[in-house]
Write an enzyme that holds these catalytic residues in place. Sequence first.
Site, PDB file in Angstrom:
ATOM      1  CG  ASP A  90      -2.074   0.942   1.103  1.00 17.69           C
ATOM      2  OD1 ASP A  90      -3.083   0.509   0.530  1.00 17.69           O
ATOM      3  OD2 ASP A  90      -1.967   2.090   1.565  1.00 17.69           O
ATOM      4  CG  ASN A 142      -4.593  11.420  -5.475  1.00 18.64           C
ATOM      5  OD1 ASN A 142      -3.927  11.561  -6.492  1.00 18.64           O
ATOM      6  ND2 ASN A 142      -5.175  10.280  -5.166  1.00 18.64           N
ATOM      7  CG  HIS A 158      -7.112  13.333  -8.407  1.00 20.26           C
ATOM      8  ND1 HIS A 158      -7.299  12.194  -7.649  1.00 20.26           N
ATOM      9  CD2 HIS A 158      -7.835  14.305  -7.789  1.00 20.26           C
ATOM     10  CE1 HIS A 158      -8.113  12.455  -6.640  1.00 20.26           C
ATOM     11  NE2 HIS A 158      -8.457  13.735  -6.690  1.00 20.26           N
ATOM     12  CG  ASP A 179      -4.022   9.316 -12.446  1.00 21.30           C
ATOM     13  OD1 ASP A 179      -4.439   8.746 -11.415  1.00 21.30           O
ATOM     14  OD2 ASP A 179      -4.772   9.873 -13.274  1.00 21.30           O
ATOM     15  CD  GLU A 222      -4.359   4.233  -1.450  1.00 18.71           C
ATOM     16  OE1 GLU A 222      -4.568   4.622  -0.291  1.00 18.71           O
ATOM     17  OE2 GLU A 222      -5.216   4.329  -2.353  1.00 18.71           O
TER      18      GLU A 222
END
Length: 316
Positions: free
Chosen positions: A190, A198, A203, A207, A233
């Site tokens: 994770d 973010n 975002h 990404d 994630e």
Amino acid sequence: MNQHVSIMAGSIDSPGLAGARLSVLICETSRVQRRILREILEDGGFTVIEAGGSQEAFHLLRYSGCDIFITGIEVGQVNGLELCWRLKAEAETSHIHTIVMTALGQEVQVAEALDVGADDFIPKPFNPVEMKARIRAAARIVRLQRDLRGQAETDSLTGAANRRAFMQSLERAVFEADRQTQPLSLIMADLDHFKAINDTHGHATGDRVLVQCVSAMRSALASQEMLARLGGEEFGVIMPRCCREEAEQRAECLRRATESLVVENDAGDTVPVSASLGVTVLMPQEYMATPDELLSRADSALYRAKASGRNRIAFG
């Protein structure tokens, strides 16, 4: 369990199959018939798996990941037609291309075979040339379906496998670990503070972090190991035949690969990235464990890694 596996590179009289590495499961009570079929299929460059009866075949069909199933009709307590129906009725096996072999006196059952889900049939005794032609046709269909399934089972952003593909592969991996009496390792990873990335950097930057993390993780894995994006994630890694020591080394490689990433936001500023990882290992004496139990163990280990400071590894 009677099983024969052989991989060859292809042959002159089987154009288009070289490198395809498709696998065929033969279900036939006659050893002579299985041997003849095996020779034809190996000459065509296929991996061949054998089952001497329907019970063994059904077990292998669910977990071996075969592409084509060739069966006689009278193959045990459950006949070949019933096997075809079961395959097509289950989502995980409905893609398997099925060919039913019919002996003299079974012609009436051809229509029934097609009705229950068989994709093709061939009479016995079969002509090797005709059998090769039908297998080549089946291979073309299977490769097309495989491409379509690959698109459906791939995370569109990162190119990693998606959760559906991961769960199916994990189930097969547990089966193979049991059959081969080999360990199986699982990693849950994770990304740390991803929501903050973010929120702070946007975002688009988030990404980029996901895409570059997948690229970095892949470079740290062996070819037979599977990486999947399970959602957001969170990632999963399946490592067949991997003991605890090897799993720990692999997890540390993944952690370092993620930590060393250089990801920039739209302003050109570097965004720090790290990951927490939970690792569990299925040893031979634990083969009653299910895929869900393994996931729970790895997830609990991941929770401990995050609770103890993040950017570290924990075992479960």
